[in-house]
Enzyme design. Structure first.
Site, PDB file in Angstrom:
ATOM      1  N   GLY A  12      -7.536  -3.694 -12.924  1.00 42.24           N
ATOM      2  CA  GLY A  12      -6.633  -2.852 -13.703  1.00 42.24           C
ATOM      3  C   GLY A  12      -7.202  -1.511 -14.118  1.00 42.24           C
ATOM      4  CB  SER A  13      -9.863   0.746 -12.855  1.00 41.35           C
ATOM      5  OG  SER A  13      -9.507   0.976 -11.517  1.00 41.35           O
ATOM      6  CG  ASN A  14      -5.387   2.749 -10.142  1.00 42.06           C
ATOM      7  OD1 ASN A  14      -5.321   3.971 -10.060  1.00 42.06           O
ATOM      8  ND2 ASN A  14      -6.044   2.016  -9.263  1.00 42.06           N
ATOM      9  NE  ARG A  58       2.568 -16.427  -3.548  1.00 45.46           N
ATOM     10  CZ  ARG A  58       2.298 -15.538  -2.592  1.00 45.46           C
ATOM     11  NH1 ARG A  58       3.259 -15.049  -1.863  1.00 45.46           N
ATOM     12  NH2 ARG A  58       1.067 -15.173  -2.354  1.00 45.46           N
ATOM     13  CG  LEU A  84      -3.543  -7.496  -4.897  1.00 42.54           C
ATOM     14  CD1 LEU A  84      -4.945  -8.053  -4.727  1.00 42.54           C
ATOM     15  CD2 LEU A  84      -3.407  -6.153  -4.172  1.00 42.54           C
ATOM     16  CG  ASN A 101       2.351  -0.176  -4.082  1.00 43.59           C
ATOM     17  OD1 ASN A 101       1.617  -0.750  -4.900  1.00 43.59           O
ATOM     18  ND2 ASN A 101       2.109  -0.220  -2.774  1.00 43.59           N
ATOM     19  CG  HIS A 103      -1.540   1.228   0.604  1.00 41.38           C
ATOM     20  ND1 HIS A 103      -1.465  -0.148   0.612  1.00 41.38           N
ATOM     21  CD2 HIS A 103      -2.250   1.577   1.703  1.00 41.38           C
ATOM     22  CE1 HIS A 103      -2.084  -0.613   1.689  1.00 41.38           C
ATOM     23  NE2 HIS A 103      -2.568   0.411   2.366  1.00 41.38           N
ATOM     24  CD  GLU A 173      -6.303   3.713  -5.859  1.00 42.09           C
ATOM     25  OE1 GLU A 173      -5.603   3.257  -4.947  1.00 42.09           O
ATOM     26  OE2 GLU A 173      -7.010   2.987  -6.593  1.00 42.09           O
TER      27      GLU A 173
HETATM   28  C1  GAR Z   1      -6.329  -0.058  -6.011  1.00 45.79           C
HETATM   29  O1  GAR Z   1      -7.261   0.582  -5.179  1.00 45.79           O
HETATM   30  C2  GAR Z   1      -4.958  -0.082  -5.370  1.00 45.79           C
HETATM   31  O2  GAR Z   1      -4.710   1.025  -4.554  1.00 45.79           O
HETATM   32  C3  GAR Z   1      -5.028  -1.342  -4.559  1.00 45.79           C
HETATM   33  O3  GAR Z   1      -5.710  -2.256  -5.369  1.00 45.79           O
HETATM   34  C4  GAR Z   1      -6.674  -1.545  -6.160  1.00 45.79           C
HETATM   35  C5  GAR Z   1      -6.568  -2.028  -7.582  1.00 45.79           C
HETATM   36  O4  GAR Z   1      -7.591  -1.490  -8.365  1.00 45.79           O
HETATM   37  N1  GAR Z   1      -3.698  -1.788  -4.206  1.00 45.79           N
HETATM   38  C6  GAR Z   1      -3.401  -2.376  -3.062  1.00 45.79           C
HETATM   39  O5  GAR Z   1      -4.235  -2.629  -2.213  1.00 45.79           O
HETATM   40  C7  GAR Z   1      -1.925  -2.732  -2.876  1.00 45.79           C
HETATM   41  N2  GAR Z   1      -1.607  -2.898  -1.491  1.00 45.79           N
HETATM   42  P1  GAR Z   1      -7.542  -1.568  -9.951  1.00 45.79           P
HETATM   43  O6  GAR Z   1      -7.169  -3.027 -10.306  1.00 45.79           O
HETATM   44  O7  GAR Z   1      -8.920  -1.246 -10.414  1.00 45.79           O
HETATM   45  O8  GAR Z   1      -6.500  -0.617 -10.435  1.00 45.79           O
END
Ligand code: GAR
Length: 190
Positions: A12-14, A58, A84, A101, A103, A173
Protein backbone atom coordinates in the site's frame (compact mmCIF):
# COMPACT_ATOMS: atom_id res chain seq x y z
CA UNK A 1 -16.75 16.21 -1.18
CA UNK A 2 -15.94 13.38 -3.60
CA UNK A 3 -15.60 10.08 -1.74
CA UNK A 4 -12.77 7.79 -2.82
CA UNK A 5 -12.27 4.13 -1.98
CA UNK A 6 -8.85 2.54 -2.42
CA UNK A 7 -8.64 -1.19 -3.12
CA UNK A 8 -5.24 -2.73 -2.42
CA UNK A 9 -3.88 -6.21 -1.78
CA UNK A 10 -0.43 -5.58 -0.34
CA UNK A 11 1.97 -3.04 1.08
CA UNK A 12 0.00 0.00 0.00
CA UNK A 13 2.80 2.49 -0.61
CA UNK A 14 0.68 4.02 -3.39
CA UNK A 15 -2.37 4.07 -1.14
CA UNK A 16 -0.33 5.96 1.44
CA UNK A 17 0.71 8.63 -1.09
CA UNK A 18 -2.92 9.02 -2.14
CA UNK A 19 -4.14 9.33 1.46
CA UNK A 20 -1.40 11.87 2.14
CA UNK A 21 -2.30 13.88 -0.93
CA UNK A 22 -6.04 14.06 -0.27
CA UNK A 23 -5.68 14.68 3.46
CA UNK A 24 -5.60 18.41 2.77
CA UNK A 25 -7.88 18.47 -0.26
CA UNK A 26 -11.19 20.28 -0.24
CA UNK A 27 -12.29 18.36 -3.31
CA UNK A 28 -12.00 14.71 -2.30
CA UNK A 29 -11.34 12.43 0.63
CA UNK A 30 -10.28 8.82 0.98
CA UNK A 31 -13.34 7.42 2.72
CA UNK A 32 -12.43 3.72 2.66
CA UNK A 33 -9.48 1.38 2.20
CA UNK A 34 -10.57 -2.13 1.28
CA UNK A 35 -8.42 -5.23 0.92
CA UNK A 36 -8.83 -8.87 0.06
CA UNK A 37 -5.95 -9.67 2.44
CA UNK A 38 -6.57 -9.34 6.17
CA UNK A 39 -2.79 -9.13 6.79
CA UNK A 40 -2.08 -6.52 4.08
CA UNK A 41 0.11 -3.69 5.36
CA UNK A 42 -2.10 -1.19 3.56
CA UNK A 43 -4.61 -1.64 6.40
CA UNK A 44 -2.02 -0.41 8.93
CA UNK A 45 -1.29 2.58 6.73
CA UNK A 46 -5.01 3.41 6.58
CA UNK A 47 -5.27 3.37 10.39
CA UNK A 48 -2.47 5.93 10.57
CA UNK A 49 -4.63 8.27 8.47
CA UNK A 50 -7.83 7.39 10.38
CA UNK A 51 -9.35 5.98 7.21
CA UNK A 52 -11.93 3.20 7.79
CA UNK A 53 -10.95 -0.24 6.46
CA UNK A 54 -12.85 -3.20 5.10
CA UNK A 55 -11.66 -6.71 4.28
CA UNK A 56 -13.34 -9.27 2.11
CA UNK A 57 -12.63 -12.61 0.43
CA UNK A 58 -12.66 -13.17 -3.31
CA UNK A 59 -15.86 -15.16 -2.85
CA UNK A 60 -17.51 -12.28 -1.01
CA UNK A 61 -16.38 -9.82 -3.68
CA UNK A 62 -17.82 -12.05 -6.41
CA UNK A 63 -21.07 -12.32 -4.43
CA UNK A 64 -21.46 -8.52 -4.40
CA UNK A 65 -20.48 -7.82 -0.77
CA UNK A 66 -17.80 -5.30 -1.75
CA UNK A 67 -20.18 -3.46 -4.11
CA UNK A 68 -22.74 -3.31 -1.32
CA UNK A 69 -20.15 -1.79 1.03
CA UNK A 70 -19.07 0.79 -1.58
CA UNK A 71 -22.70 1.81 -2.06
CA UNK A 72 -23.31 1.97 1.68
CA UNK A 73 -20.27 4.26 2.03
CA UNK A 74 -21.52 6.41 -0.87
CA UNK A 75 -18.25 5.98 -2.75
CA UNK A 76 -17.94 8.06 -5.95
CA UNK A 77 -14.59 6.81 -7.29
CA UNK A 78 -12.70 3.56 -6.85
CA UNK A 79 -8.89 3.59 -6.99
CA UNK A 80 -7.05 0.32 -7.58
CA UNK A 81 -3.60 0.71 -6.03
CA UNK A 82 -1.93 -2.68 -6.18
CA UNK A 83 -5.20 -4.60 -6.17
CA UNK A 84 -4.45 -8.02 -7.55
CA UNK A 85 -7.85 -9.67 -8.09
CA UNK A 86 -9.89 -9.39 -11.26
CA UNK A 87 -12.78 -7.01 -10.68
CA UNK A 88 -16.23 -8.54 -11.24
CA UNK A 89 -18.22 -7.05 -14.11
CA UNK A 90 -20.98 -5.82 -11.76
CA UNK A 91 -18.40 -3.70 -9.98
CA UNK A 92 -16.90 -2.13 -13.11
CA UNK A 93 -20.43 -1.40 -14.37
CA UNK A 94 -21.30 0.32 -11.10
CA UNK A 95 -18.42 2.81 -11.59
CA UNK A 96 -18.33 3.60 -15.31
CA UNK A 97 -15.31 5.85 -15.96
CA UNK A 98 -14.97 6.24 -12.21
CA UNK A 99 -12.61 3.37 -11.50
CA UNK A 100 -8.89 3.85 -12.10
CA UNK A 101 -5.97 1.41 -11.96
CA UNK A 102 -2.22 1.78 -11.91
CA UNK A 103 -0.12 -0.78 -13.76
CA UNK A 104 3.66 -1.05 -13.25
CA UNK A 105 4.63 -1.12 -16.95
CA UNK A 106 3.97 0.61 -20.24
CA UNK A 107 0.72 -1.02 -21.37
CA UNK A 108 -0.14 -2.68 -23.69
CA UNK A 109 3.27 -4.25 -23.00
CA UNK A 110 3.47 -6.52 -19.97
CA UNK A 111 -0.25 -6.46 -19.21
CA UNK A 112 -2.91 -9.12 -18.90
CA UNK A 113 -3.29 -12.25 -16.82
CA UNK A 114 -0.40 -13.08 -14.48
CA UNK A 115 1.27 -9.72 -15.11
CA UNK A 116 1.28 -7.95 -11.78
CA UNK A 117 3.79 -6.71 -9.24
CA UNK A 118 7.22 -8.36 -9.39
CA UNK A 119 6.23 -10.67 -12.28
CA UNK A 120 6.09 -7.61 -14.51
CA UNK A 121 9.58 -6.43 -13.54
CA UNK A 122 11.03 -9.93 -13.99
CA UNK A 123 9.55 -10.10 -17.49
CA UNK A 124 10.86 -6.62 -18.34
CA UNK A 125 14.35 -7.64 -17.17
CA UNK A 126 14.24 -10.96 -19.05
CA UNK A 127 13.32 -9.15 -22.26
CA UNK A 128 16.27 -6.74 -21.88
CA UNK A 129 14.04 -3.69 -22.20
CA UNK A 130 15.79 -0.32 -22.35
CA UNK A 131 12.88 1.39 -20.62
CA UNK A 132 9.82 0.67 -18.56
CA UNK A 133 7.25 2.84 -16.80
CA UNK A 134 3.78 3.19 -15.42
CA UNK A 135 0.31 3.27 -16.89
CA UNK A 136 -2.74 4.78 -15.24
CA UNK A 137 -5.98 3.76 -16.92
CA UNK A 138 -9.70 3.62 -16.42
CA UNK A 139 -11.00 0.15 -15.67
CA UNK A 140 -13.39 -1.56 -18.01
CA UNK A 141 -14.55 -5.14 -18.31
CA UNK A 142 -11.33 -6.31 -20.00
CA UNK A 143 -8.31 -6.72 -17.74
CA UNK A 144 -5.69 -3.95 -18.31
CA UNK A 145 -7.50 -2.63 -21.39
CA UNK A 146 -9.41 0.45 -20.21
CA UNK A 147 -8.67 3.89 -21.61
CA UNK A 148 -5.13 5.00 -20.79
CA UNK A 149 -5.07 8.41 -19.13
CA UNK A 150 -1.38 8.70 -18.26
CA UNK A 151 1.97 7.06 -18.89
CA UNK A 152 5.48 7.92 -17.76
CA UNK A 153 8.69 6.07 -18.53
CA UNK A 154 12.09 5.54 -17.00
CA UNK A 155 15.35 4.36 -18.59
CA UNK A 156 16.85 0.98 -17.68
CA UNK A 157 20.39 -0.30 -18.09
CA UNK A 158 22.03 -3.72 -18.05
CA UNK A 159 22.80 -3.48 -14.35
CA UNK A 160 19.15 -3.11 -13.38
CA UNK A 161 17.60 -6.04 -11.51
CA UNK A 162 13.88 -6.76 -11.05
CA UNK A 163 14.25 -5.14 -7.60
CA UNK A 164 15.87 -1.96 -8.89
CA UNK A 165 13.30 -1.79 -11.69
CA UNK A 166 10.54 -2.07 -9.06
CA UNK A 167 12.10 0.80 -7.11
CA UNK A 168 12.30 3.02 -10.20
CA UNK A 169 8.68 2.23 -11.07
CA UNK A 170 7.47 2.89 -7.53
CA UNK A 171 9.14 6.32 -7.61
CA UNK A 172 7.21 7.19 -10.76
CA UNK A 173 3.98 5.84 -9.28
CA UNK A 174 4.31 7.84 -6.07
CA UNK A 175 5.12 11.03 -7.96
CA UNK A 176 2.27 10.82 -10.44
CA UNK A 177 -0.66 8.71 -9.21
CA UNK A 178 -2.18 11.19 -6.68
CA UNK A 179 -1.90 14.07 -9.17
CA UNK A 180 -3.43 12.09 -12.02
CA UNK A 181 -6.36 11.09 -9.78
CA UNK A 182 -6.84 14.73 -8.83
CA UNK A 183 -6.83 15.71 -12.50
CA UNK A 184 -9.40 13.02 -13.36
CA UNK A 185 -11.68 14.24 -10.58
CA UNK A 186 -11.37 17.80 -11.83
CA UNK A 187 -12.18 16.80 -15.40
CA UNK A 188 -15.20 14.76 -14.35
CA UNK A 189 -16.67 17.51 -12.19
CA UNK A 190 -16.39 20.32 -14.75
C1 GAR B 1 2.38 -1.22 -7.74
O1 GAR B 1 3.63 -1.19 -8.38
C2 GAR B 1 1.26 -1.35 -8.75
O2 GAR B 1 1.54 -0.74 -9.98
C3 GAR B 1 1.16 -2.84 -8.89
O3 GAR B 1 1.33 -3.34 -7.60
C4 GAR B 1 2.24 -2.48 -6.89
C5 GAR B 1 1.66 -2.21 -5.53
O4 GAR B 1 2.57 -1.51 -4.73
N1 GAR B 1 -0.12 -3.20 -9.47
C6 GAR B 1 -0.29 -4.21 -10.30
O5 GAR B 1 0.62 -4.96 -10.62
C7 GAR B 1 -1.71 -4.40 -10.82
N2 GAR B 1 -1.72 -5.16 -12.03
P1 GAR B 1 2.12 -0.81 -3.38
O6 GAR B 1 1.27 -1.85 -2.61
O7 GAR B 1 3.38 -0.51 -2.64
O8 GAR B 1 1.31 0.39 -3.72
Amino acid sequence: MIRLAILASGSGSNAEKIMEHFQTSSKAEVALVASNKAEAFVLERAKKFNVPTFTFSRKEMDAGILLEKLKEEKIDWVILAGFLLKIPVELTRAFPDRMVNIHPALLPKYGGKGMYGSHVHEAVKAAGEKETGITIHLVNENYDEGRIVFQASVALDDLDTPESIAAKVHMLEHRHFPLVIEELLTQSST
